[in-house]
Design an enzyme around this catalytic site. Structure first.
Site, PDB file in Angstrom:
ATOM      1  N   SER A 190      -9.621   0.235  -1.944  1.00 52.48           N
ATOM      2  CA  SER A 190     -10.379   1.041  -2.890  1.00 52.48           C
ATOM      3  C   SER A 190     -11.653   1.501  -2.186  1.00 52.48           C
ATOM      4  O   SER A 190     -11.622   1.767  -0.985  1.00 52.48           O
ATOM      5  CB  SER A 190     -10.633   0.193  -4.146  1.00 52.48           C
ATOM      6  OG  SER A 190     -11.155   0.990  -5.174  1.00 52.48           O
ATOM      7  N   HIS A 228      -6.987   3.824  -3.857  1.00 53.83           N
ATOM      8  CA  HIS A 228      -7.588   4.465  -5.026  1.00 53.83           C
ATOM      9  C   HIS A 228      -8.306   5.709  -4.533  1.00 53.83           C
ATOM     10  O   HIS A 228      -9.110   5.637  -3.618  1.00 53.83           O
ATOM     11  CB  HIS A 228      -8.621   3.538  -5.677  1.00 53.83           C
ATOM     12  CG  HIS A 228      -8.011   2.312  -6.263  1.00 53.83           C
ATOM     13  ND1 HIS A 228      -8.765   1.215  -6.586  1.00 53.83           N
ATOM     14  CD2 HIS A 228      -6.734   2.010  -6.584  1.00 53.83           C
ATOM     15  CE1 HIS A 228      -7.971   0.286  -7.098  1.00 53.83           C
ATOM     16  NE2 HIS A 228      -6.729   0.739  -7.093  1.00 53.83           N
ATOM     17  N   ASP A 267      -8.113  -4.890  -8.809  1.00 54.27           N
ATOM     18  CA  ASP A 267      -6.741  -4.489  -8.502  1.00 54.27           C
ATOM     19  C   ASP A 267      -6.308  -5.162  -7.197  1.00 54.27           C
ATOM     20  O   ASP A 267      -7.092  -5.273  -6.256  1.00 54.27           O
ATOM     21  CB  ASP A 267      -6.694  -2.964  -8.363  1.00 54.27           C
ATOM     22  CG  ASP A 267      -5.289  -2.400  -8.516  1.00 54.27           C
ATOM     23  OD1 ASP A 267      -4.411  -3.136  -8.991  1.00 54.27           O
ATOM     24  OD2 ASP A 267      -5.091  -1.234  -8.155  1.00 54.27           O
TER      25      ASP A 267
END
Lengths: 269, 193
Positions: free
Chosen positions: B18, B45, B138
């Site tokens: 991310s 992401h 996540d």
């Protein structure tokens, strides 16, 4: 731990009892959605989950709604809609009558997007948009033409990015946190249940939208559905798929030519 | 024990990242050899389709062929795959990709958990999973699934991560085999076979 065999038994039940055929759906995604629902509804065992699906038609409705993916939005991928606006509508405009099929339309945001494009091209009056899905409850939402007001800001931005020049809010009436789209749009939309897995062609179309539906199908089923689209398109008709979907694995690919970088193909036979 | 684990055949490596993970990949990819013996699957992401050229950018950093995934693509050893923006990326037992446009998970689509969990089921013990920098939770559930299916779990050393929260969260909530900085990641990947 839920085994693949459990899932298989459940899918067979659905087919035998209700005629819903999920057996050729992409397994990884389908299994994830089944397990998600199973834990969401807190069943003590998979056997009880299966029993409930088998015996309770009310729960079956919930099952089908939750297992199928019903996430959609208006003017998703604005560059795609820009291409429809600039490259397809001028061609369709030369026809006396325009038939569009939104196959697997879910709650209908893309159908209304297309109706707006047709209206802005002064073609809506001679057009009909067929909106079909296997799931009757999402079609109820298409019929109402009501979407959450909070999403309108983003839809308005996408609309403008797609080449729209009007004030997007002219297409709906805001009330109690909801946006109700104009009757002028919805009266051109014909709604019907249709299951791509088991139902056949029902008309001839100039443009078929089926975006982000085939991703949930295994290759063999994808191919069957693409043949159905091929048979449902008039000559020089258009087929529009999702941004990561392709005809490259299909036997019908030679009947089509990709228009541009967007996932739009023109039938050349 | 560690030696045994490293010795077993790994067929795929999934990497989740991310905020702050692109810089890691820009440093890591040039360190990887051309003829990799595994498939590398990247789940990052990122903002919606705006940066659709990300895979081209990553391709300039890697020696191995690099692609953005299309529906049903077959996973090939020696190739690097990037999850497309705004879809969940799943892996079938036939070692092909499946895309899914369902609800966001952990506020993310693609979600790292979704890919790690399905890869864990598809590859079992022949999977390694690595979680990089990020400011999100996540990936942790996904790493737990990888471990449960016998795969190898790795996180970026939080001290070297621009956003340490994500690898740190994984480290404190699930069983991690290795904590690597970038040169260690490169050595590990180049030695996989």
């Amino acid at each position: 731990m839920i085994e693949d065999e459990d899932i298989e038994l459940l899918l067979n039940d659905l087919l035998d009892i209700y005629g819903y055929d999920f057996t050729s759906y992409s397994k990884a995604s389908l299994k994830r959605r089944i397990i998600r629902l199973y834990s969401l509804d807190k069943f003590p065992s998979f056997a009880e989950f299966r029993y409930r699906v088998k015996t309770d038609e009310g729960y079956l409705k919930r099952f089908v709604e939750e297992i199928t993916v019903n996430v959609t939005e208006m003017f998703r991928d604005p560059s795609f809609y820009k291409s429809v606006r600039e490259e397809i509508l001028p061609v369709l405009g030369t026809k006396p009558f325009i038939r569009v099929w939104h196959a697997g339309c879910s709650t209908g945001e893309e159908v209304f997007s297309m109706a707006i494009l047709l209206k802005e091209a002064n073609l809506l009056k001679k057009s009909l948009l067929y909106a079909t899905d296997l799931n009757p409850s999402v079609l109820e939402k298409v019929r109402k033409g009501i979407f959450p007001l909070q999403q309108m800001k983003q839809y308005s931005e996408s609309y403008i990015a797609s080449g729209g020049v009007n004030d997007f809010s002219q297409y709906y009436t805001a009330n109690y946190g909801q946006a109700k789209f104009d009757r002028e749009l919805s009266e051109k939309i014909i709604i019907s249940t249709h299951n791509l897995v088991s139902d056949s062609s029902f008309n001839e179309f100039d443009l078929i939208f089926c975006r982000n539906v085939l991703i949930y199908f295994e290759k063999d089923l994808q191919d069957r559905v693409l043949k159905l689209f091929d048979a449902s398109l008039g000559s020089l008709g258009y087929l529009a798929l999702g941004t990561k979907e392709t005809l490259k694995f299909s036997v019908i690919q030679h009947n089509f030519k990709q228009l541009n970088r967007e996932k739009i193909w023109k039938k050349i036979v | 024990m560690e030696e045994d684990r490293l010795g077993k055949a790994i067929k795929a490596l999934v990497i989740g990242g991310s905020a702050g993970s692109l810089q890691v990949l820009f440093s890591l990819l040039p360190l990887l050899k051309e003829n990799l013996q595994v498939a590398i699957i990247l789940v990052l992401h990122r903002r919606n389709s705006v940066d659709s050229s990300l895979h081209e950018l990553l391709a300039t950093k890697a020696f191995a062929p690099t692609h953005e995934v299309e529906d049903k693509d077959i996973i090939k050893s020696g190739h690097i795959y990037l999850a497309p923006a705004d879809y969940h990326l799943l892996i079938e037992k036939s070692h092909s990709f499946a895309l899914d446009y369902s609800e966001k998970i952990n506020f993310s689509r693609p979600s790292i958990d979704v890919t790690f969990e399905s890869a864990a089921e598809a590859y079992g013990a022949s999977l390694a999973a690595m979680l990089l920098s990020g400011a999100n939770e996540d990936g942790t559930r996904g790493l737990a699934a990888v471990k449960q299916n016998g795969g190898i779990t790795i996180v970026q050393n939080p001290e070297t991560a621009q956003m340490p929260y994500m690898p740190h969260y994984a480290l404190t909530h699930t069983d991690i085999d290795h904590v690597f900085d970038i040169p260690q990641m490169a050595r590990f990947i180049n030695n996989l076979n």
